[in-house]
Design an enzyme around this catalytic site. Structure first.
Site, PDB file in Angstrom:
ATOM      1  N   ARG A  75       3.444   3.980   6.207  1.00 18.55           N
ATOM      2  CA  ARG A  75       2.174   3.419   6.793  1.00 18.55           C
ATOM      3  C   ARG A  75       1.970   2.042   7.103  1.00 18.55           C
ATOM      4  O   ARG A  75       1.774   1.488   8.017  1.00 18.55           O
ATOM      5  CB  ARG A  75       0.921   3.962   6.259  1.00 18.55           C
ATOM      6  N   THR A  76       2.268   1.207   5.828  1.00 20.80           N
ATOM      7  CA  THR A  76       2.021  -0.286   5.917  1.00 20.80           C
ATOM      8  C   THR A  76       2.854  -0.856   6.933  1.00 20.80           C
ATOM      9  O   THR A  76       2.408  -1.696   7.573  1.00 20.80           O
ATOM     10  CB  THR A  76       1.916  -0.856   4.591  1.00 20.80           C
ATOM     11  N   LYS A 103      23.413  -9.060  -0.610  1.00 17.07           N
ATOM     12  CA  LYS A 103      24.712  -9.740  -1.205  1.00 17.07           C
ATOM     13  C   LYS A 103      24.308 -10.927  -2.276  1.00 17.07           C
ATOM     14  O   LYS A 103      24.978 -11.944  -2.532  1.00 17.07           O
ATOM     15  CB  LYS A 103      25.156 -10.487  -0.049  1.00 17.07           C
ATOM     16  N   ARG A 125       6.527  -7.316   1.748  1.00 23.51           N
ATOM     17  CA  ARG A 125       6.438  -6.136   0.784  1.00 23.51           C
ATOM     18  C   ARG A 125       7.446  -6.359  -0.149  1.00 23.51           C
ATOM     19  O   ARG A 125       8.490  -6.772   0.236  1.00 23.51           O
ATOM     20  CB  ARG A 125       6.306  -4.883   1.246  1.00 23.51           C
ATOM     21  N   HIS A 153      -2.247  -5.464  -2.898  1.00 26.57           N
ATOM     22  CA  HIS A 153      -2.200  -4.720  -1.682  1.00 26.57           C
ATOM     23  C   HIS A 153      -3.600  -4.912  -0.936  1.00 26.57           C
ATOM     24  O   HIS A 153      -4.141  -4.221  -0.551  1.00 26.57           O
ATOM     25  CB  HIS A 153      -1.947  -3.563  -1.907  1.00 26.57           C
TER      26      HIS A 153
HETATM   27  C1  NCD Z   1       0.691   2.345  -1.571  1.00 24.71           C
HETATM   28  C2  NCD Z   1       1.556   1.215  -1.987  1.00 24.71           C
HETATM   29  O1  NCD Z   1       2.746   1.044  -1.333  1.00 24.71           O
HETATM   30  O2  NCD Z   1       1.240   0.578  -2.666  1.00 24.71           O
HETATM   31  N1  NCD Z   1       0.767   3.172  -0.436  1.00 24.71           N
HETATM   32  C3  NCD Z   1       0.228   2.351   0.764  1.00 24.71           C
HETATM   33  O3  NCD Z   1       0.678   1.306   1.154  1.00 24.71           O
HETATM   34  N2  NCD Z   1      -0.266   3.027   1.628  1.00 24.71           N
HETATM   35  C4  NCD Z   1       0.449   3.219  -2.682  1.00 24.71           C
HETATM   36  C5  NCD Z   1       1.536   4.209  -3.343  1.00 24.71           C
HETATM   37  O4  NCD Z   1       2.944   3.809  -3.009  1.00 24.71           O
HETATM   38  O5  NCD Z   1       1.491   5.220  -3.966  1.00 24.71           O
END
Ligand code: NCD
Length: 331
Positions: A75-76, A103, A125, A153
């Site tokens: 999703r993100t 690498k 991320r 987040h």
């Molecule tokens: C979360 C994350 O990656 O921190 N998911 C997200 O971004 N929707 C939560 C998770 O991984 O459980």
């Protein structure tokens, strides 16, 4: 309970309503700055629901957005990509599995490389807490944190706040129970910071092994009994068991975990009669949440959270690139 301090009425000259170069966390944001981003996101909800022709705005045309995801995401990543494209940016996703990171390139060298390509905004991320701040220090453009380790987040907390505000009409004064693997969850941390800043009562609920020590210092109450923790709550936010961050026996079997901390229709009866159920995804159905609850359109806001994700990310990309685009009052 005190009201949220309003945005200062007269913004001093040269200071705009969101005076931050990056969005690395909710920490450090004033309550009215969080509200400003939520207000900005509202306009994009309607646009996103429009026809294919109407679903575009070109304010980021000519800008290059690089999404560098060193950790898995559905999703993100997708919503940052869709958000950038809806605003007209050239969106590039760095394929980490095929990149020089494999690498042995250091994070700093990767940052310097992205910077040399004249990115206008970078979304990152990373599995290491603090990695995003490190990169933000090394590049010339705005950096958005899409999740760093167990740290923050921020866009998830913003989309959660927007979902709550739309479904409940307010955030202030609500009781929100954040349940499950709080220890490994950046979603929980960012939500605690934002919801307490917006004057909600926040409870964290879970087995003692999955509750960080001294979390009460963040202004939350701690509950290890699930029924007690969600009693009367207006919002029940469930978290995934993040096994990839567990190096040992934090929980018994998934079956036992479900028996003690899984959200079932029966359990949900403890919460307020109109309690909203949330989950950031990905869900482990039958572990922390039952399908009957997750798929109940009257109670569950889970798909709406995903929808709000695009609107919130459009708002963040727009606001953070205003200085760079020379928008009046922001240059
Ligand atoms: C979360 C994350 O990656 O921190 N998911 C997200 O971004 N929707 C939560 C998770 O991984 O459980």
């Amino acid at each position: 309970m005190s009201d949220i301090a309003p945005r200062p009425p007269a913004t001093p000259e040269g200071v705009h309503p969101f005076p931050h170069r990056h969005l690395t966390g909710i920490q450090g944001l004033q309550p009215w700055e969080i509200m400003f981003l939520l207000d900005e996101a509202e306009q994009w909800i309607a646009l996103n629901r429009g026809s294919a022709q109407a679903r575009h705005d070109h304010r980021l045309a000519g800008l290059t957005q690089i999404n560098a995801f060193f950790e898995n995401s559905t999703r993100t990543l997708l919503s940052f990509e869709i958000a950038g494209k809806r605003l007209g940016a050239d969106v590039v996703n760095m394929a980490v599995a095929q990149s020089s990171v494999k690498k042995g390139e250091t994070l700093i060298d990767t940052a310097v490389t992205l910077n040399a390509m004249h990115a206008d905004v970078i979304v990152i991320r990373h599995e290491a807490s603090g990695a995003v701040d490190l990169i933000a220090d090394k590049v010339d453009c705005p950096v958005l944190n899409a999740g760093d380790g167990r740290h923050e987040h921020p866009t998830q907390a913003l989309l959660d706040a927007l979902t709550i505000r739309r479904r409940k009409g307010r955030i202030e004064g609500l009781t929100v129970a954040i349940c499950g693997d709080v220890l490994h969850s950046r979603v929980a941390r960012s939500n605690i910071l934002s919801l307490t800043a917006l004057n909600a009562q926040v409870r964290v609920v879970g087995p003692p092994t999955l509750i960080p020590a001294a979390i009460d210092r963040m202004g939350v109450s701690v509950h290890t009994d699930f029924d007690e923790g969600i009693a009367g709550a207006d919002v029940v936010m469930m978290l995934r068991l993040q096994r990839e961050r567990m190096a040992g026996g934090y929980v018994p079997s998934p079956r036992e975990y479900h028996a003690l901390y899984g959200l079932t229709p029966d359990r949900l009866k403890q919460a307020a009669p109109d309690a909203l159920v949330m989950h950031p995804g990905p869900m482990n159905r039958g572990v922390e949440i039952d399908s009957v609850v997750a798929d109940d359109p009257d109670r569950s806001a889970i798909t709406e959270q995903v929808e709000m994700g695009v609107a919130v990310r459009m708002a963040c990309l727009d606001v953070l690139t205003r200085t760079r685009r020379g928008v009046e009052g922001w240059a």
